[in-house]
Scaffold this motif. Structure first.
Motif, short mmCIF file in Angstrom:
data_model
loop_
_atom_site.label_atom_id
_atom_site.label_comp_id
_atom_site.label_asym_id
_atom_site.label_seq_id
_atom_site.Cartn_x
_atom_site.Cartn_y
_atom_site.Cartn_z
N THR A 1 0.81 -1.21 0.00
CA THR A 1 0.00 0.00 0.00
C THR A 1 0.84 1.26 0.00
O THR A 1 0.30 2.37 0.04
N GLY A 2 2.16 1.11 -0.04
CA GLY A 2 3.06 2.26 0.03
C GLY A 2 3.56 2.70 -1.32
O GLY A 2 3.13 2.21 -2.37
N VAL A 3 4.51 3.63 -1.28
CA VAL A 3 5.09 4.19 -2.51
C VAL A 3 6.47 3.59 -2.81
O VAL A 3 7.04 3.86 -3.87
N GLU A 4 7.00 2.81 -1.89
CA GLU A 4 8.27 2.13 -2.11
C GLU A 4 8.04 0.63 -2.03
O GLU A 4 6.97 0.17 -1.62
N ASP A 5 9.04 -0.15 -2.44
CA ASP A 5 8.92 -1.60 -2.35
C ASP A 5 8.65 -2.02 -0.91
O ASP A 5 9.20 -1.44 0.03
N LEU A 6 7.80 -3.02 -0.76
CA LEU A 6 7.55 -3.66 0.53
C LEU A 6 8.48 -4.87 0.60
O LEU A 6 8.47 -5.71 -0.30
N GLU A 7 9.29 -4.94 1.65
CA GLU A 7 10.20 -6.07 1.83
C GLU A 7 9.96 -6.67 3.21
O GLU A 7 9.81 -5.94 4.19
N PHE A 8 9.93 -7.99 3.25
CA PHE A 8 9.75 -8.66 4.53
C PHE A 8 10.46 -10.00 4.52
O PHE A 8 10.62 -10.63 3.49
N TYR A 9 10.91 -10.37 5.73
CA TYR A 9 11.50 -11.69 5.91
C TYR A 9 10.37 -12.71 5.98
O TYR A 9 9.31 -12.44 6.56
N CYS A 10 10.58 -13.87 5.41
CA CYS A 10 9.65 -15.00 5.48
C CYS A 10 10.38 -16.14 6.17
O CYS A 10 11.35 -16.68 5.61
N VAL A 11 9.93 -16.48 7.35
CA VAL A 11 10.51 -17.60 8.10
C VAL A 11 9.49 -18.73 8.07
O VAL A 11 8.35 -18.55 8.50
N CYS A 12 9.87 -19.86 7.52
CA CYS A 12 8.95 -21.01 7.40
C CYS A 12 9.44 -22.16 8.26
O CYS A 12 10.63 -22.49 8.26
N THR A 13 8.48 -22.77 8.97
CA THR A 13 8.78 -23.98 9.74
C THR A 13 7.70 -25.02 9.46
O THR A 13 6.53 -24.71 9.64
N PRO A 14 8.08 -26.21 9.02
CA PRO A 14 9.41 -26.57 8.54
C PRO A 14 9.74 -25.77 7.27
O PRO A 14 8.93 -24.97 6.83
N ARG A 15 10.88 -26.03 6.70
CA ARG A 15 11.35 -25.23 5.57
C ARG A 15 10.37 -25.28 4.39
O ARG A 15 9.67 -26.27 4.17
N PHE A 16 10.36 -24.19 3.62
CA PHE A 16 9.51 -24.10 2.43
C PHE A 16 10.02 -25.04 1.35
O PHE A 16 11.22 -25.12 1.08
N THR A 17 9.10 -25.76 0.72
CA THR A 17 9.39 -26.52 -0.50
C THR A 17 8.26 -26.23 -1.48
O THR A 17 7.11 -26.03 -1.07
N PRO A 18 8.55 -26.16 -2.77
CA PRO A 18 7.54 -25.76 -3.76
C PRO A 18 6.26 -26.59 -3.74
O PRO A 18 5.17 -26.06 -3.99
N GLU A 19 6.35 -27.86 -3.42
CA GLU A 19 5.16 -28.71 -3.45
C GLU A 19 4.16 -28.37 -2.34
O GLU A 19 3.01 -28.82 -2.38
N THR A 20 4.55 -27.57 -1.36
CA THR A 20 3.64 -27.18 -0.29
C THR A 20 2.79 -25.96 -0.67
O THR A 20 1.83 -25.65 0.02
N TYR A 21 3.14 -25.29 -1.76
CA TYR A 21 2.45 -24.07 -2.19
C TYR A 21 1.14 -24.43 -2.88
O TYR A 21 1.13 -25.23 -3.82
N VAL A 22 0.05 -23.83 -2.44
CA VAL A 22 -1.28 -24.07 -3.04
C VAL A 22 -1.83 -22.74 -3.53
O VAL A 22 -2.10 -21.84 -2.74
N ASN A 23 -1.99 -22.61 -4.85
CA ASN A 23 -2.59 -21.41 -5.45
C ASN A 23 -4.08 -21.47 -5.20
O ASN A 23 -4.76 -22.40 -5.63
N LEU A 24 -4.62 -20.47 -4.49
CA LEU A 24 -6.05 -20.44 -4.18
C LEU A 24 -6.84 -19.55 -5.13
O LEU A 24 -8.02 -19.31 -4.93
N GLU A 25 -6.18 -19.04 -6.17
CA GLU A 25 -6.85 -18.18 -7.14
C GLU A 25 -7.40 -18.97 -8.34
O GLU A 25 -8.18 -18.43 -9.10
N ASP A 26 -6.97 -20.19 -8.51
CA ASP A 26 -7.45 -21.01 -9.64
C ASP A 26 -8.83 -21.58 -9.38
O ASP A 26 -9.21 -21.87 -8.29
#
Length: 122
Positions: free
Chosen positions: A97-122
């Motif tokens: 919502t700002g005028v500059e890039d939004l940057e944030f740390y993402c800490v995942c437990t357990p570690r992120f792996t691509p197969e855990t990602y679920v697109n909810l827009e489809d």
């Protein structure tokens, strides 16, 4: 020979994702399966893809900019230093919502792996 607890910096570069943000993975290795750490960067006006992570709790820690995070339909404004704790399986997205890039740390437990990602827009 390096000790088993040492993980060499391989110079991970920032990359674009279909989630509509840029990611730099700082720590994501099978050597440490219990946690991963990345920096996400969202450009002004952009809303990331509505998604969930199966079996992974994610935490955001804002380091630059401002935005609004949505977790399971509930919205909350975030700015530098704020944190969001996203339960495993929760529907989530964030808008810059700002005028500059939004940057944030993402800490995942357990570690992120691509197969855990679920697109909810489809």
């Amino acid at each position: 020979m390096a000790p088993s607890w040492f993980v060499k910096n391989t110079g991970q570069a920032e990359f674009w994702t279909e989630e509509r943000c840029f990611i730099t993975e700082l720590m994501n290795t099978t050597t440490s399966p219990e946690t991963s750490l990345a920096i996400a960067r969202v450009e002004p006006g952009v809303t990331t893809q509505l998604h969930s992570l199966t079996g992974i709790c994610e935490r955001y820690v804002v380091r630059r900019g401002e935005g609004v995070v949505e977790i399971d339909g509930q919205r909350q404004a975030l700015s530098v230093g704020d944190q969001a704790i996203i339960p495993a399986g929760a529907a989530q997205r964030i808008v810059n919502t700002g005028v500059e890039d939004l940057e944030f740390y993402c800490v995942c437990t357990p570690r992120f792996t691509p197969e855990t990602y679920v697109n909810l827009e489809d």
